[in-house]
Design an enzyme around this catalytic site. Sequence first.
Site, PDB file in Angstrom:
ATOM      1  N   ASP A  18       0.840  -1.206   0.000  1.00  0.00           N
ATOM      2  CA  ASP A  18       0.000   0.000   0.000  1.00  0.00           C
ATOM      3  C   ASP A  18       0.871   1.251   0.000  1.00  0.00           C
ATOM      4  O   ASP A  18       1.997   1.229   0.503  1.00  0.00           O
ATOM      5  CB  ASP A  18      -0.906  -0.036   1.241  1.00  0.00           C
ATOM      6  CG  ASP A  18      -2.106   0.878   1.096  1.00  0.00           C
ATOM      7  OD1 ASP A  18      -2.299   1.462   0.008  1.00  0.00           O
ATOM      8  OD2 ASP A  18      -2.853   1.022   2.080  1.00  0.00           O
ATOM      9  N   ASN A  66     -10.653  -2.671  -6.500  1.00  0.00           N
ATOM     10  CA  ASN A  66      -9.806  -1.746  -7.271  1.00  0.00           C
ATOM     11  C   ASN A  66     -10.355  -1.462  -8.682  1.00  0.00           C
ATOM     12  O   ASN A  66      -9.970  -0.487  -9.314  1.00  0.00           O
ATOM     13  CB  ASN A  66      -8.371  -2.274  -7.401  1.00  0.00           C
ATOM     14  CG  ASN A  66      -7.555  -2.147  -6.131  1.00  0.00           C
ATOM     15  OD1 ASN A  66      -6.612  -2.893  -5.902  1.00  0.00           O
ATOM     16  ND2 ASN A  66      -7.894  -1.182  -5.280  1.00  0.00           N
TER      17      ASN A  66
END
Length: 246
Positions: A18, A66
């Site tokens: 991340d 996503n």
Amino acid sequence: MRRLKPDRLPRHLAIIMDGNGRWAKQRMLQRIVGHQKGVETVRMIVEECSKVGIAYLTLFAFSSENWLRPKTEVQALMALLKKYIRSEVPRMMQNNVRFAVIGNRHELPQGVNKEIDEAIATTSGNSGMQLTLALSYGSRREILGAVSRIAADATAGKIDPSNLDEKLFAGYLYTDGIPDPDLLIRTSGEMRISNFLLWQLAYTELYFTDVNWPDFDSLQLYKALKDYQDRERRFGLTSEQLRSGK
Ligand code: FPP
């Protein structure tokens, strides 16, 4: 730097990579530049992990959520993935790495799936580390899919529902045949699991670092592995029980 104990390494390391976007923003760069830099980190970490002796490395590269990102970012990520998989196969062969994917592959573009198939076929005989990319992956969906197939198999008389146990259930997950992660690393200071391997992480040690994924380097990896080695994993038992083996 103290050396790692080879007998106390995580057998399976999972990583939520991340912070690519924030890394780019801090440098007034486009988000995709952060992802490009993130791919360099992936290359380095895969190599380091296979050298250090990790048996399974699972990277959360694209979640089922996503797909909701701006179209240009999704397209750029798919292009990066395709390029990464194609260009990494020779290095996987050199490092004896076996390639695998978990997630809903039907949702991936054909071009990406083609590279995945080729990489899996080419590396299938390798006996070193297994590198698994989680692509279009969502854990709740994985669990629901397992429940639905178990129900279908029970209705068809292939399994007896009264025999359903954890081992049988786990065999219906994407991760069938892969041991549960021993250590999960999440970068960029977020302290969430984000729908990643919910069933499989039941007893996993969690390690969070503020470092953004593009800045995660071999020293950061060493720190996480060292931290893991200093922990006592009790699996619900007491320390005394663990020491006495009873
Ligand atoms: C999180 O950063 C990262 C992702 C959503 C994708 C991870 C992808 C890569 C590292 C590159 C491609 C992967 C491979 C295996 C070739 P973010 O965009 O959520 O960052 P932010 O939270 O700072 O916005």
